[in-house]
Write a protein that holds these residues in place. Structure first.
Motif, PDB file in Angstrom:
ATOM      1  N   THR A  66      19.205 -41.045  15.420  1.00 17.70           N
ATOM      2  CA  THR A  66      18.891 -39.828  15.494  1.00 17.70           C
ATOM      3  C   THR A  66      19.554 -38.879  16.344  1.00 17.70           C
ATOM      4  O   THR A  66      19.874 -39.447  17.618  1.00 17.70           O
ATOM      5  CB  THR A  66      17.400 -39.693  15.800  1.00 17.70           C
ATOM      6  OG1 THR A  66      16.904 -38.351  15.438  1.00 17.70           O
ATOM      7  CG2 THR A  66      16.719 -40.190  17.150  1.00 17.70           C
ATOM      8  N   ASP A  67      19.916 -37.681  15.945  1.00 16.67           N
ATOM      9  CA  ASP A  67      20.506 -36.983  16.970  1.00 16.67           C
ATOM     10  C   ASP A  67      21.781 -37.376  17.539  1.00 16.67           C
ATOM     11  O   ASP A  67      22.027 -37.025  18.715  1.00 16.67           O
ATOM     12  CB  ASP A  67      19.529 -36.171  17.864  1.00 16.67           C
ATOM     13  CG  ASP A  67      18.342 -35.454  17.462  1.00 16.67           C
ATOM     14  OD1 ASP A  67      18.592 -34.881  16.227  1.00 16.67           O
ATOM     15  OD2 ASP A  67      17.419 -35.595  17.833  1.00 16.67           O
ATOM     16  N   GLY A  68      22.416 -38.002  16.791  1.00 12.70           N
ATOM     17  CA  GLY A  68      23.707 -38.557  17.330  1.00 12.70           C
ATOM     18  C   GLY A  68      23.615 -39.677  18.333  1.00 12.70           C
ATOM     19  O   GLY A  68      24.536 -39.885  19.211  1.00 12.70           O
ATOM     20  N   ARG A  69      22.560 -40.283  18.373  1.00 11.22           N
ATOM     21  CA  ARG A  69      22.136 -41.325  19.242  1.00 11.22           C
ATOM     22  C   ARG A  69      21.793 -42.582  18.666  1.00 11.22           C
ATOM     23  O   ARG A  69      20.906 -42.592  17.633  1.00 11.22           O
ATOM     24  CB  ARG A  69      21.153 -40.880  20.463  1.00 11.22           C
ATOM     25  CG  ARG A  69      21.688 -39.702  21.174  1.00 11.22           C
ATOM     26  CD  ARG A  69      20.761 -39.320  22.319  1.00 11.22           C
ATOM     27  NE  ARG A  69      19.463 -39.127  21.677  1.00 11.22           N
ATOM     28  CZ  ARG A  69      18.145 -38.846  22.417  1.00 11.22           C
ATOM     29  NH1 ARG A  69      18.395 -39.193  23.663  1.00 11.22           N
ATOM     30  NH2 ARG A  69      17.114 -38.613  21.753  1.00 11.22           N
ATOM     31  N   ALA A  70      21.512 -43.734  19.199  1.00  8.48           N
ATOM     32  CA  ALA A  70      21.221 -44.994  18.878  1.00  8.48           C
ATOM     33  C   ALA A  70      19.822 -45.508  19.683  1.00  8.48           C
ATOM     34  O   ALA A  70      20.311 -45.499  21.145  1.00  8.48           O
ATOM     35  CB  ALA A  70      22.130 -46.216  18.587  1.00  8.48           C
TER      36      ALA A  70
END
Length: 246
Positions: A86-90
């Protein structure tokens, strides 16, 4: 090239069209071509940033699982409670209790016919749309002895291919005791380490190995085949797994 649809087994890397200047025979032309896409994504484990992925943007879920296990950031798959992209994060959340690291799978591969190995010489080329379009991805497939393909992955980085496959193996609970890895990239020591971490006993690559890679494979009991083509290959280590009988 035949058209292959994406499925639960096949996930392809996206490409982007760009305009570039081509210079050939003293002539300059403006042309269009496809290039592989790439993302950078931090990996957060229980609220703490522990690493980052630089990878093709498809199926980051399985890549994250394989990455945290291969890098030793998480001991076992059973320790992972959830993975959310999500939102460019793991975002990886761990369970409260620890689990014992599982033992390496028993080798049930047995002798594999040389002709069967050659039959996989064009397997990767028959699958990857991104490879043919951009020549910018590595590829790997897990094949059960006899020809059943269990998983396929491609990525701009060859190590990411292996981490993606490991994530699929762990999440789907695939028994790899009689499974071979068909691979596109070079086979140095780092690749052999990841192959061993997956519990595999045979890798067949289109590319070549390194001296340290072969030394480690010999020590770990892994069969290494390189230069794989539809009519030939080079067998380097643990040759007892390959049968040349007609």
């Amino acid at each position: 090239m035949r058209h292959v649809e994406e499925s639960d087994v096949l996930r392809f890397s996206p490409c982007r069209e760009i305009v570039y200047t081509n210079y050939r025979n003293k002539e300059k032309t403006e042309e269009r071509a496809l290039i592989s896409e790439e993302v950078t994504m931090p990996v957060i484990i229980d609220g703490e940033e522990r690493g980052a992925l630089i990878a093709s943007p498809q199926d980051l879920y399985h890549l994250t699982i394989g990455y945290v296990l291969a890098e030793g950031l998480v001991r076992t798959y059973a320790d992972i409670e959830s993975v959310v992209i999500t939102d460019g994060r793991a975002l990886v959340t761990l369970t409260k209790e620890g689990h014992e690291k599982p033992s390496c799978p028993v080798d049930r591969l047995g002798p594999v016919a040389a002709e069967e190995i050659c039959s996989y010489g064009s397997l990767l080329d028959s699958l990857s749309a991104a490879h043919h379009s951009s020549h910018g991805v590595h590829e790997g497939a897990l094949v059960r002895k006899g020809g059943e393909m269990l998983a396929y992955a491609e990525d701009i980085g060859r190590h990411n291919v292996l981490d993606r496959l490991r994530g699929i193996v762990e999440e789907k609970g695939i028994d790899v005791s009689d499974v071979m890895l068909i691979f596109s990239g070079r086979v140095p020591q780092s690749v052999i380490t990841k192959v061993h971490g997956m519990g595999l006993h045979l890798i067949a690559s289109r590319a070549l190995s390194s001296a340290l890679g072969l030394e480690l494979a010999d020590k770990l009991g892994i069969t290494v085949i390189c230069g794989l083509r539809p009519d030939s290959f080079r067998l380097y280590t643990h040759k007892e797994r390959i049968s040349f009988e007609q």
